[in-house]
Design a protein around this motif. Structure first.
Motif, PDB file in Angstrom:
ATOM      1  N   LEU B 183       0.886  -1.163   0.056  1.00  0.00           N
ATOM      2  CA  LEU B 183      -0.092   0.108   0.039  1.00  0.00           C
ATOM      3  C   LEU B 183       0.826   1.111  -0.022  1.00  0.00           C
ATOM      4  O   LEU B 183       0.429   2.159  -0.724  1.00  0.00           O
ATOM      5  CB  LEU B 183      -0.959  -0.035   1.193  1.00  0.00           C
ATOM      6  CG  LEU B 183      -1.881  -1.229   1.138  1.00  0.00           C
ATOM      7  CD1 LEU B 183      -2.745  -1.205   2.640  1.00  0.00           C
ATOM      8  CD2 LEU B 183      -2.805  -1.175  -0.010  1.00  0.00           C
ATOM      9  N   VAL B 184       1.872   1.152   0.867  1.00  0.00           N
ATOM     10  CA  VAL B 184       2.923   2.258   0.787  1.00  0.00           C
ATOM     11  C   VAL B 184       3.555   2.700  -0.839  1.00  0.00           C
ATOM     12  O   VAL B 184       3.441   3.717  -1.227  1.00  0.00           O
ATOM     13  CB  VAL B 184       3.978   2.156   1.800  1.00  0.00           C
ATOM     14  CG1 VAL B 184       5.296   2.999   1.429  1.00  0.00           C
ATOM     15  CG2 VAL B 184       3.635   1.846   2.996  1.00  0.00           C
ATOM     16  N   ILE B 187       0.617   4.014  -3.089  1.00  0.00           N
ATOM     17  CA  ILE B 187       0.454   5.545  -3.066  1.00  0.00           C
ATOM     18  C   ILE B 187       1.694   6.118  -3.753  1.00  0.00           C
ATOM     19  O   ILE B 187       1.542   7.425  -4.413  1.00  0.00           O
ATOM     20  CB  ILE B 187       0.826   5.913  -1.250  1.00  0.00           C
ATOM     21  CG1 ILE B 187      -0.781   5.460  -0.900  1.00  0.00           C
ATOM     22  CG2 ILE B 187       0.838   7.478  -1.291  1.00  0.00           C
ATOM     23  CD1 ILE B 187      -1.039   5.894   0.719  1.00  0.00           C
ATOM     24  N   THR B 225      -7.583   1.761   0.541  1.00  0.00           N
ATOM     25  CA  THR B 225      -6.561   3.042   0.465  1.00  0.00           C
ATOM     26  C   THR B 225      -6.915   3.948  -0.522  1.00  0.00           C
ATOM     27  O   THR B 225      -6.639   5.308  -0.268  1.00  0.00           O
ATOM     28  CB  THR B 225      -5.309   2.399   0.156  1.00  0.00           C
ATOM     29  OG1 THR B 225      -5.116   1.306   1.049  1.00  0.00           O
ATOM     30  CG2 THR B 225      -4.143   3.415   0.160  1.00  0.00           C
TER      31      THR B 225
END
Lengths: 269, 269
Positions: B183-184, B187, B225
């Motif tokens: 998820l990091v 982004i 997210t």
């Protein structure tokens, strides 16, 4: 199992061996809890800040005091309003200070409440944080207890804390990985300048008031993420991964750390 | 279980009901695989882009072709060098184009290789991606097969792809959550302007060549997210969470989506 007083006395008089200073943190629900701790310290003659010796590591004694960011959670968790809980905390901080005991405040449900939903007021969180610091808390951990926090709302909260005059050095961030956002939110915190983050090895823990909740973000995932950004923690990811695997097995639960499991998998190759 | 040809024929002639266009993706290991697909399409009279009708949804037929970013992985996975694998892919793309079949290229181990470690050359990944696009691939999915990718290296890779003249619209990103960084890294990709991300419901899948590996990032975590950033996916997180729970149960495996489990927990309250 030994009583809290017995465990406390044992830790104060015979702390485990360690290469560096250990802070022993005691959750103090009320003034009586602190009085019990002080009594044991007085009886054993151990001061809150023990410089250590050749055979004993230096130790710091710290107490944790909890406030909540929403009235509903405060009522459910401590059976009083936020204002009442702060009034209860005030004399505890004062007594702790006289004994040189470090005080860590917490603001629970700062980014989402199981009763009131994700829209928790950032300025309310900032007010409570400021009040705890003014009382004498050494540090306040702002906690996303439910894991509802998102990157934009974490940023908004940090801006509200800054606007209230709260220094990053007085702040800790405490993320739960319930919705998988803990590492994303950690990076928002790091970018904002916060350098203290709570975590638990193997992702142990959780919040009984938040259904389907996973525990705190795992120390292994947090350490791996911070290292990946070129920053230092002083923690060995490999050793931490071994500890996470060991304690998960001891407790008969699933190891909830992705970086921990992947690191052990890589080491086993 | 039915043969690949039977499944393929069934999907082409009787696609499941859907409100929107479905792209059916077939993994084509070599030219024979594509020839089998084309034979079935010719026999059933179904074209690659079916406009649909009142009773049938529109469908797109797509093939997946895999190249790797390291020689060691290419050798282990396809028993040939990277250059040889690209030579094999070239005529497959050409045949697919004559039948109007959409081509999706993949560059595996783009951010870490189980044999060569995390330091995969970004310019090598960019070269392979550019070669696949020049051959006629409609889109290339750059894949962090091992989950070793970090935010700084994802950014470095995206900059190398940009420097090689590759448009974000021709790119997809494919992250595995093995080390908790999916998820990091997503982004980072979003900030760079990429808008196509691979995921799997419930986090199904994995990489057999990477020990301790978890699967692809779960669709539920990805959707949560992206929504948390105020962007739209057109996907219902609640429905996707139900599907993730259902298919995990059907397959007798743990539901590996944090947002999925938390969403279902919230709905059950």
């Amino acid at each position: 199992m030994a009583s809290t007083a017995e465990i406390c006395e044992s830790l104060l008089t015979s702390p485990p061996q360690s290469q560096s200073t250990i802070a022993y943190n005691y959750l103090v629900p009320n003034i009586k809890g602190l009085e019990s701790l002080v009594k044991i310290m007085d009886a054993t003659g151990v001061s809150a800040d023990s410089p250590g010796s050749e055979t004993k590591p230096a130790t710091t004694t710290e107490v944790s005091l909890f406030a909540a960011a929403t009235e509903s959670f405060s009522k459910a968790n401590t059976n009083c309003t936020i204002a009442e809980s702060l009034e209860r905390i005030k004399p505890i901080v004062a007594v702790a200070k006289t004994k040189n005991i470090r005080v860590r405040g917490y603001v629970s449900v700062a980014l989402g409440c199981p009763y009131e939903g994700p829209e928790v007021s950032p300025s309310k969180v900032a007010d409570i944080t400021a009040t705890l610091l003014e009382m004498g808390a050494d540090e306040v951990s702002v906690a996303d207890t439910t894991g509802m926090g998102t990157a934009p709302r974490t940023m908004e909260l940090l801006q509200a804390l800054k606007a209230a005059g709260i220094a990053n050095t007085d702040l800790a961030l405490h993320f739960h990985d319930t919705y998988g956002q803990a590492l994303v939110n950690t990076i928002v915190g790091l970018e904002h300048g916060v350098r203290i983050f709570d975590s638990s090895v193997g992702g142990l823990g959780g919040c009984p008031y938040s259904k389907g909740a996973t525990g705190n973000v795992s120390t292994e995932d947090l350490v791996h993420t911070i290292h990946s950004l070129g920053m230092h923690t002083g923690v060995s990811l490999e050793e931490m991964s071994r500890i996470g695997s060991w304690i998960s097995e001891e407790l008969g639960r699933v190891n909830d750390s992705r970086a921990g499991k992947a690191t052990l998998g890589r080491l086993a190759e």
